[in-house]
Scaffold this motif. Structure first.
Motif, PDB file in Angstrom:
ATOM      1  N   ARG A 102       0.873  -1.174   0.000  1.00 28.22           N
ATOM      2  CA  ARG A 102       0.000   0.000   0.000  1.00 28.22           C
ATOM      3  C   ARG A 102       0.897   1.207   0.000  1.00 28.22           C
ATOM      4  NH1 ARG A 102      -5.027   0.195   4.124  1.00 28.22           N
ATOM      5  NH2 ARG A 102      -4.657   2.440   4.077  1.00 28.22           N
ATOM      6  N   ARG A 209     -12.888  -7.233   2.536  1.00 32.50           N
ATOM      7  CA  ARG A 209     -12.128  -6.234   1.780  1.00 32.50           C
ATOM      8  C   ARG A 209     -10.954  -6.918   1.100  1.00 32.50           C
ATOM      9  NH1 ARG A 209     -11.816  -1.048   5.977  1.00 32.50           N
ATOM     10  NH2 ARG A 209     -14.057  -0.994   6.332  1.00 32.50           N
ATOM     11  N   GLU A 211      -7.932  -6.509   0.686  1.00 37.18           N
ATOM     12  CA  GLU A 211      -6.779  -5.735   1.172  1.00 37.18           C
ATOM     13  C   GLU A 211      -5.544  -6.049   0.311  1.00 37.18           C
ATOM     14  OE1 GLU A 211      -6.750  -3.514   3.508  1.00 37.18           O
ATOM     15  OE2 GLU A 211      -8.496  -3.891   4.775  1.00 37.18           O
ATOM     16  N   PHE A 219      -4.714  -8.853  12.363  1.00 38.86           N
ATOM     17  CA  PHE A 219      -4.902  -7.395  12.438  1.00 38.86           C
ATOM     18  C   PHE A 219      -5.610  -6.897  11.172  1.00 38.86           C
ATOM     19  CE2 PHE A 219      -3.632  -3.048  11.502  1.00 38.86           C
ATOM     20  CZ  PHE A 219      -3.991  -2.418  12.682  1.00 38.86           C
ATOM     21  N   ARG A 220      -5.159  -7.377  10.022  1.00 41.73           N
ATOM     22  CA  ARG A 220      -5.763  -6.951   8.757  1.00 41.73           C
ATOM     23  C   ARG A 220      -5.993  -8.185   7.900  1.00 41.73           C
ATOM     24  NH1 ARG A 220      -5.914  -2.135   6.768  1.00 41.73           N
ATOM     25  NH2 ARG A 220      -4.166  -1.341   7.969  1.00 41.73           N
ATOM     26  N   THR A 221      -7.256  -8.552   7.729  1.00 46.00           N
ATOM     27  CA  THR A 221      -7.577  -9.745   6.946  1.00 46.00           C
ATOM     28  C   THR A 221      -8.592  -9.385   5.874  1.00 46.00           C
ATOM     29  OG1 THR A 221      -9.196 -10.272   8.652  1.00 46.00           O
ATOM     30  CG2 THR A 221      -7.098 -11.429   8.763  1.00 46.00           C
ATOM     31  N   PHE A 224     -13.407 -10.332   7.828  1.00 48.63           N
ATOM     32  CA  PHE A 224     -13.286  -9.976   9.243  1.00 48.63           C
ATOM     33  C   PHE A 224     -14.649  -9.591   9.790  1.00 48.63           C
ATOM     34  CE2 PHE A 224     -13.447  -5.327   8.568  1.00 48.63           C
ATOM     35  CZ  PHE A 224     -13.137  -5.254   7.226  1.00 48.63           C
ATOM     36  N   GLN A 226     -16.953  -6.788  12.018  1.00 49.68           N
ATOM     37  CA  GLN A 226     -17.003  -5.435  12.571  1.00 49.68           C
ATOM     38  C   GLN A 226     -18.118  -5.339  13.593  1.00 49.68           C
ATOM     39  OE1 GLN A 226     -17.427  -2.960   9.015  1.00 49.68           O
ATOM     40  NE2 GLN A 226     -15.431  -2.064   9.486  1.00 49.68           N
ATOM     41  N   GLU A 293      -4.526   1.556  14.726  1.00 51.47           N
ATOM     42  CA  GLU A 293      -5.977   1.782  14.903  1.00 51.47           C
ATOM     43  C   GLU A 293      -6.720   0.512  15.303  1.00 51.47           C
ATOM     44  OE1 GLU A 293      -7.962   3.418  11.440  1.00 51.47           O
ATOM     45  OE2 GLU A 293      -9.876   2.531  12.053  1.00 51.47           O
ATOM     46  N   VAL A 294      -7.576   0.642  16.315  1.00 50.57           N
ATOM     47  CA  VAL A 294      -8.512  -0.440  16.608  1.00 50.57           C
ATOM     48  C   VAL A 294      -9.955   0.002  16.381  1.00 50.57           C
ATOM     49  CG1 VAL A 294      -7.111  -1.868  18.152  1.00 50.57           C
ATOM     50  CG2 VAL A 294      -8.372   0.071  19.102  1.00 50.57           C
ATOM     51  N   SER A 335     -16.962   2.393  15.164  1.00 46.70           N
ATOM     52  CA  SER A 335     -16.731   1.232  14.316  1.00 46.70           C
ATOM     53  C   SER A 335     -15.436   0.527  14.739  1.00 46.70           C
ATOM     54  CB  SER A 335     -16.598   1.714  12.872  1.00 46.70           C
ATOM     55  OG  SER A 335     -16.200   0.654  12.053  1.00 46.70           O
ATOM     56  N   GLY A 337     -13.126  -3.354  14.840  1.00 47.54           N
ATOM     57  CA  GLY A 337     -12.954  -4.709  14.310  1.00 47.54           C
ATOM     58  C   GLY A 337     -12.884  -5.712  15.459  1.00 47.54           C
ATOM     59  N   ARG A 340      -9.601  -7.628  15.385  1.00 48.06           N
ATOM     60  CA  ARG A 340      -8.513  -6.741  15.807  1.00 48.06           C
ATOM     61  C   ARG A 340      -8.512  -6.593  17.326  1.00 48.06           C
ATOM     62  NH1 ARG A 340      -7.365  -1.513  12.031  1.00 48.06           N
ATOM     63  NH2 ARG A 340      -7.031  -3.018  10.374  1.00 48.06           N
TER      64      ARG A 340
END
Ligand code: ATP
Length: 478
Positions: A102, A209, A211, A219-221, A224, A226, A293-294, A335, A337, A340
């Motif tokens: 990214r 997403r 990603e 952490f980032r999948t 996920f 929300q 960020e969480v 919002s 996760g 997360r």
């Protein structure tokens, strides 16, 4: 007790697999990028975190109602919200090692914050680094990186007859965030439950997403969960309610054992054109090397409802009984996760420490080191473990099972008669079980009481069996 070194990501990943919390998905086929499955203790922990959120956000409030909307929604939803045209991240490829990055994250490593920047601004910043010969691939070190290009995060699917499979008409999206369903059901909630402004709608559910990079475990999948709450209000109520929700969400983290020096506010300087305020709660992840960020808390104006009203033709206004006027409510959201948060709680709680040599467990030769999950009792996957002192004494086993069968109707319990007591304590410590109950010879021959051992202090006390229910009621009250 001396605490040992900090948690690395490898340590957390290996703990999660070893103790049945989180497994890489489809492992027998070699795995499937950035998708994870939750094992027995993982789902217990996830459910407890979800319930703690739901309790604070819905159960203990009179102004928030619940919802569970579908993952598939009318494709127009995501056109109206701007996601089809604009839910993109800037992607850079390394021509040598073929890794993808990214671009905004790559630039962060050079101290440049280009969150929400345009593609031109990002490419300008990349060019400047390229000219200074500073830009290189973080994986292989090559300077051969592409320009940034736009990459859509929307995950497409097909619905309908199989003959439609390749037709554009049958394309639907897996929702990239759960709040879309809340905006679409806002009118039904108004018409059926008749809430008065300000009020909220909360839901927990899956989001998807595509990603670009998803290398930080859960952490980032790409799939996920929300937990989102959209709060509908009059514009003049925004400032006060926004501050209140910020405080409530902050306090929730402290209530569940996150130390206040491990979270902070990140204020977004660049806001979407419709937003008036945007703050994130960031947690200092040991395993990820710093604050990340969480949760996001955002004041979104009337953008969402006005877009859906325009696009669908539906009247989404609210009739104000006091002023006798119709208005389009504004929205602020919280919002977060769920996956997360699970990583955050594990990162915060997983501890390897030396056992105090003067403690009963050490002196009884029960090991000088232990791994322990020092998690809030209400979140612990298993609340109480019950052991017979010895496996081969039927009377001890029968009594322990009797206690287990009674306690499990109220708490998630585990019966364990495998190995010596010291090993059983260590197993329960590692999955965070706050209390272990042992039935021994004294129980049967002397006083009808059991030993209850505390996970954190490792202290033991005798409790009469007849008082156990009250004892745990006190220990688990919230
Ligand atoms: P980022 O900038 O990190 O991509 P974001 O700001 O787009 O995230 P939001 O859209 O605000 O994230 O999502 C709200 C919350 O949902 C985040 O704070 C995070 O906890 C969670 N979340 C978002 N994307 C993911 C993901 N890919 N995997 C796990 N959780 C996620």
């Amino acid at each position: 007790m001396k605490k040992q070194e900090t948690n690395s990501l490898e340590k957390i990943v290996s703990f999660c697999k070893r103790r049945g919390f989180v497994y890489p998905s489809s492992e027998i086929y070699g795995g499937f990028g950035a998708i994870y499955d939750y094992g027995h203790y993982g789902i217990l922990l996830k459910n407890n975190i979800r319930d703690a959120w739901w309790r604070a956000m819905v159960q203990l409030r009179e102004d928030v109602v619940g919802l569970d909307s579908a993952i598939f929604m009318h494709p127009q939803t995501w056109v109206a919200s701007g996601h089809v045209a604009g839910f993109n991240d800037p992607q850079v490829d390394c021509k040598e090692c073929k890794n993808r990055f990214r671009a905004d994250h790559l630039l962060e490593e050079f101290g440049l914050n280009l969150d929400k920047a345009t593609l031109e601004e990002i490419n300008k910043a990349l060019d400047e680094l390229r000219q200074d010969k500073k830009l290189k691939c973080p994986v292989c070190g090559s300077k051969n990186l592409t320009e940034a290009k736009v990459f859509s995060l929307m995950v497409k699917s097909n619905l309908g007859s199989p003959t439609d499979e390749l037709s554009e008409k049958s394309v639907v999206y897996l929702r990239p965030e759960t709040c879309g369903g809340i905006y679409l059901e806002y009118k039904n909630v108004l018409d059926t439950l008749h809430p008065k402004l300000p009020f909220g709608i909360a839901q927990v559910g899956k989001a998807f997403r595509n990603e670009i990079v998803a290398r930080q475990f859960i952490f980032r999948t790409r799939e996920f969960e929300q937990m989102e709450m959209q709060y509908f209000l009059k514009p003049e109520q925004m400032e006060e309610k926004y501050e209140k929700w910020k405080q409530l969400r902050w306090d929730w983290y402290l209530e569940y054992g996150i130390p206040k020096d491990k979270i902070h506010w990140y204020k977004h300087e660049k806001l979407a054109h419709y937003a008036s305020q945007a703050y994130d709660i960031e947690f200092d992840f040991q395993a990820l090397g710093g604050f990340k960020e969480v949760e996001g808390i955002h004041a979104r104006g009337d953008w969402d409802l006005s877009q859906h009203a325009k696009s669908s033709g539906a009247d989404l206004t609210y009739f104000d009984d006091e002023t006798k006027e119709r208005l389009l409510p504004h929205i602020m959201e919280t919002s977060v996760g769920l996956n997360r948060l699970l990583l955050m709680f594990l990162d915060n709680a997983y501890t390897e420490e030396d056992v105090d040599p003067s403690s009963a467990e050490a002196s009884e030769g029960r090991g000088e080191q232990r791994a322990v999950l020092k998690i809030d009792k209400r979140l612990a996957p298993v609340k109480i473990a019950i052991f017979p002192l010895l496996k081969n004494k039927p009377n001890l086993v029968a009594k322990a099972r009797e206690i287990y069968l009674a306690l499990r109707t109220k708490y998630f319990c585990e019966f364990d008669d495998n190995g010596n007591i010291g090993k059983r304590y260590r197993r329960q410590d590692e999955i965070g079980t706050p209390y272990c109950v042992t039935v021994d010879f004294e129980t049967l021959e002397k006083d009808d009481s059991v030993t209850v051992r505390d996970r954190d202090s490792m202290k033991q006390e005798r409790v009469p069996i007849k008082d156990l229910e009250q004892f745990f009621l006190e220990k688990f009250k919230s």
